[in-house]
Design an enzyme around this catalytic site. Structure first.
Site, PDB file in Angstrom:
ATOM      1  CG  ASP A   1      32.805  40.332  44.927  1.00  0.00           C
ATOM      2  OD1 ASP A   1      33.323  39.438  45.632  1.00  0.00           O
ATOM      3  OD2 ASP A   1      32.187  41.300  45.404  1.00  0.00           O
TER       4      ASP A   1
ATOM      5  CG  HIS B   1      38.027  30.796  45.845  1.00  0.00           C
ATOM      6  ND1 HIS B   1      37.721  32.114  45.553  1.00  0.00           N
ATOM      7  CD2 HIS B   1      38.087  30.707  47.204  1.00  0.00           C
ATOM      8  CE1 HIS B   1      37.602  32.786  46.687  1.00  0.00           C
ATOM      9  NE2 HIS B   1      37.808  31.961  47.694  1.00  0.00           N
TER      10      HIS B   1
ATOM     11  CG  LEU C   1      43.145  38.510  25.695  1.00  0.00           C
ATOM     12  CD1 LEU C   1      42.383  39.824  25.547  1.00  0.00           C
ATOM     13  CD2 LEU C   1      42.245  37.436  26.297  1.00  0.00           C
TER      14      LEU C   1
END
Length: 274
Positions: A44, A61, A155
């Site tokens: 956020d 962004h 991962l």
């Protein structure tokens, strides 16, 4: 969770977690024990970060993509098994059409640009959420990216796109209901374990640590089921500024907490003494 673990403050362990040069094979046993297996992050603050610099929200962004790259790198370095990032919630469709369109295009571009690097580092990409609302072009790119990294053994990077925790639980319940209707299972077989098998990330461990950047103190309909026993770390840092050190700080906070899973502190001590 199938086990109960206590993590105590260890100055040496904290120091290792803060040291960016250490790789998984170089970490001490104490540090390895204190690491979360599954970390979820609510990313956020991109828009506010851009606005503070007098720029359009889309610049935030784009800067957030660099923070994603750092988070993936740090998680891989530390040997974390799963990293789940909240990229686009089912509620984000309410944002201005222009911003949504830009986000979709950015998502497509990032998948193209980052795929080779993810594959090179053995990262397995897993997009979770209802992607049926995305354009056929983006859906095709998602499928291609997942197929490309499917055999990777490092991962697991879960990217939540058009995802909501309630949606996840609902779609799992609907699948179970269909099995009951067809006679494949009975209603008594609709257990927590059966529901869990139909959720996103069903083959992965539950979320141990959830981090939210940007200064808000809520989970915003994110992995509601999987984070039932997660530890939470909230930070005022806006996502584009969330660097490797901030990630390691959050993990160090996690490592100092006692996780009881419904037991008492005394019971934990008794288990440790066995």
């Amino acid at each position: 969770m199938s086990s109960t673990v206590e993590f105590e403050s260890d100055p040496k362990a904290d120091s290792e977690l803060m040291t960016s040069q250490l790789l998984p094979g170089q970490l001490s046993d104490a540090v390895k024990q204190s690491l979360p297996k599954h970390v979820a992050i609510i990313m956020d603050g991109n828009g506010r970060w851009a606005q503070l610099q007098g720029k359009a929200r889309v610049f935030g962004h784009k800067a957030g993509v660099k923070a994603v790259r750092r988070a993936v790198s740090t998680a891989s370095q530390l040997g974390i098994e799963s990293l789940t990032l909240f990229a686009f919630s089912s509620e984000n469709w309410r944002r201005p059409d222009k911003e949504v369109s830009l986000l979709m295009e950015l998502f497509f571009t990032v998948l193209q640009r980052e795929l080779k690097l993810l594959d090179k580092n053995q990262v397995k990409l897993n997009i979770i959420g209802d992607i049926s609302r995305f354009s056929p072009r983006l859906q095709k790119q998602i499928a291609s990216a997942q197929d490309k990294t499917a055999a990777n053994t490092g991962l697991i990077l879960n990217v939540a796109a058009n995802y909501g925790g309630r949606w996840d639980i609902l779609q799992a319940a609907q699948k179970l209901a269909e099995k009951v209707e067809s006679g494949e299972i009975s209603s008594s077989q609709m257990t927590e374990e059966a529901l869990n098998e139909h959720l996103c990330m069903q083959s992965q461990s539950e979320v141990d640590l959830m981090i939210r950047t940007g200064g808000d103190y809520r989970i915003s309909n994110f992995v509601l089921w999987q984070a039932a026993y997660a530890e939470f770390v909230f930070t005022d840092t806006l996502w584009p500024d969330f660097d490797e050190q901030a990630f390691r700080n959050a993990i160090a906070i996690f490592a100092r907490r006692q996780r009881r899973f419904g037991l008492t502190g005394s019971q934990i001590e008794e288990i440790r003494a066995i």
